[in-house]
Design a protein around this motif. Structure first.
Motif, mmCIF file in Angstrom:
data_model
loop_
_atom_site.group_PDB
_atom_site.id
_atom_site.type_symbol
_atom_site.label_atom_id
_atom_site.label_comp_id
_atom_site.label_asym_id
_atom_site.label_seq_id
_atom_site.Cartn_x
_atom_site.Cartn_y
_atom_site.Cartn_z
ATOM 1 N N ALA A 107 35.916 18.746 57.391
ATOM 2 C CA ALA A 107 35.355 20.030 56.465
ATOM 3 C C ALA A 107 35.404 19.362 55.011
ATOM 4 O O ALA A 107 36.230 18.429 54.624
ATOM 5 N N PRO A 108 34.532 19.842 54.145
ATOM 6 C CA PRO A 108 34.743 19.102 52.580
ATOM 7 C C PRO A 108 35.833 19.718 51.847
ATOM 8 O O PRO A 108 36.242 21.078 52.162
ATOM 9 N N LEU A 109 36.274 19.136 50.872
ATOM 10 C CA LEU A 109 37.413 19.625 49.851
ATOM 11 C C LEU A 109 36.559 20.661 48.839
ATOM 12 O O LEU A 109 35.749 19.845 48.261
ATOM 13 N N ARG A 110 36.994 21.782 48.749
ATOM 14 C CA ARG A 110 36.260 22.345 47.635
ATOM 15 C C ARG A 110 36.809 21.903 46.213
ATOM 16 O O ARG A 110 38.049 21.696 45.980
ATOM 17 N N LEU A 111 35.902 21.949 45.421
ATOM 18 C CA LEU A 111 36.160 21.425 43.937
ATOM 19 C C LEU A 111 36.226 21.996 42.988
ATOM 20 O O LEU A 111 35.969 21.946 41.753
ATOM 21 N N ASP A 112 36.126 23.419 43.262
ATOM 22 C CA ASP A 112 36.508 24.551 42.223
ATOM 23 C C ASP A 112 37.549 24.325 41.273
ATOM 24 O O ASP A 112 37.458 24.573 39.940
ATOM 25 N N GLY A 113 38.617 23.450 41.642
ATOM 26 C CA GLY A 113 39.696 23.188 40.572
ATOM 27 C C GLY A 113 39.902 21.729 40.220
ATOM 28 O O GLY A 113 40.700 21.251 39.899
ATOM 29 N N LEU A 114 38.694 21.354 40.027
ATOM 30 C CA LEU A 114 38.526 19.686 39.579
ATOM 31 C C LEU A 114 39.096 19.793 38.051
ATOM 32 O O LEU A 114 38.326 20.516 37.288
ATOM 33 N N ASP A 115 39.889 18.769 37.883
ATOM 34 C CA ASP A 115 40.401 18.570 36.866
ATOM 35 C C ASP A 115 40.535 17.061 36.264
ATOM 36 O O ASP A 115 41.214 16.473 36.912
#
Length: 266
Positions: free
Chosen positions: A56-64
């Protein structure tokens, strides 16, 4: 650790910030670059085989992304597919970038007035939906960091975040070589984490008979030393839990870290 991973697998489907299922990692196309105005592409995924897209893909909502001068850098061409997420990053400044996906969410379980089990996974704000008369309510905070480091030109210092579980490089994270020892420090909320287990796995385990993981334990100062056996990409993880929650009514806090490090040939 197994209990934490089972919970993490559930959170992967629910948390808007950080996907956690199986093992989590991000993989940069390069970690050391020269010249000006460089670009890299970073992939993120979750699965059992390190750096292999099969779950599965890693969700990037918390990209910092933190640039060498401490400012926020912006990802471009963000993409989420069936098996991986991806984005491009222009390295406009010389120095070391800290690229991370960060999560701070909650897991709650309770029984409703009919005695039926209920659950919630998500951001703390969503706890408002939990009924005031919820029975046997249990709330746990979940904080995680998935990261890597990339340097353009001359390496620069990496400043600690001071929140949650993190690796503080003593040896620069883009100055790692096979056959040489590197030193890191594990911190929890900015303080050394003593006696914590660290697990390191070389990439390419899918093509080996053995995982060849390296298990280490931090000292009283939170530090541990790694003797890299060969060049390649390595995945490093650690996890712990405590009761230092910042979410009302939460009784436990689960902390997780995973990082990707490239080890070069001498």
């Amino acid at each position: 650790m197994k209990r934490f991973r089972r919970l993490a697998a559930i959170l992967a489907l629910s948390l808007p910030a950080l996907s956690q299922a199986h093992d989590m990692w991000i993989l940069p196309s390069s970690t050391v670059l020269s010249g000006d105005q460089n670009w890299i592409t970073v992939d993120g995924a979750v699965g059992n085989d390190k750096f292999y897209f099969d779950h599965a893909p890693l969700r990037l909502d918390g990209l910092d992304i933190v640039a060498p001068d401490g400012t926020a850098a912006q990802a471009e061409n963000v993409f989420r597919g069936k098996l991986r997420s991806s984005f491009d990053l222009q390295l406009k400044l010389q120095g070391t970038y800290r690229v991370a996906v960060v999560n701070d969410g909650v897991f709650a379980r309770w029984k409703d007035e009919d005695g039926k089990p209920q659950r919630y996974f998500g951001k703390p704000d969503g706890l408002r939906a939990v009924p005031a008369n919820a029975r046997e309510l249990v709330i746990q905070q979940s904080m995680g960091r998935v990261e890597t480091f990339v340097t353009a030109g001359k390496p620069s210092a990496v400043k600690p975040v001071g929140k949650g579980l993190e690796v503080v490089p003593v040896t620069h994270p883009n100055d790692l070589y096979a056959g040489e020892a590197a030193t890191f420090q594990l911190n929890v909320d900015g303080k050394p984490a003593a006696g914590m287990e660290v697990n390191i796995v070389p990439g390419g385990s899918r093509y080996r008979d053995k995982v060849e993981e390296i298990k280490l334990t931090t000292g009283a100062d939170g530090r541990f030393q790694v003797q890299w056996p060969r060049p390649g990409m390595y995945w490093l993880e650690a996890a712990t839990e405590d009761d230092k929650t910042t979410v009302p009514r939460a009784t436990k806090r689960r902390l997780a870290y995973s990082g990707t490090f490239e080890v070069l040939a001498q």
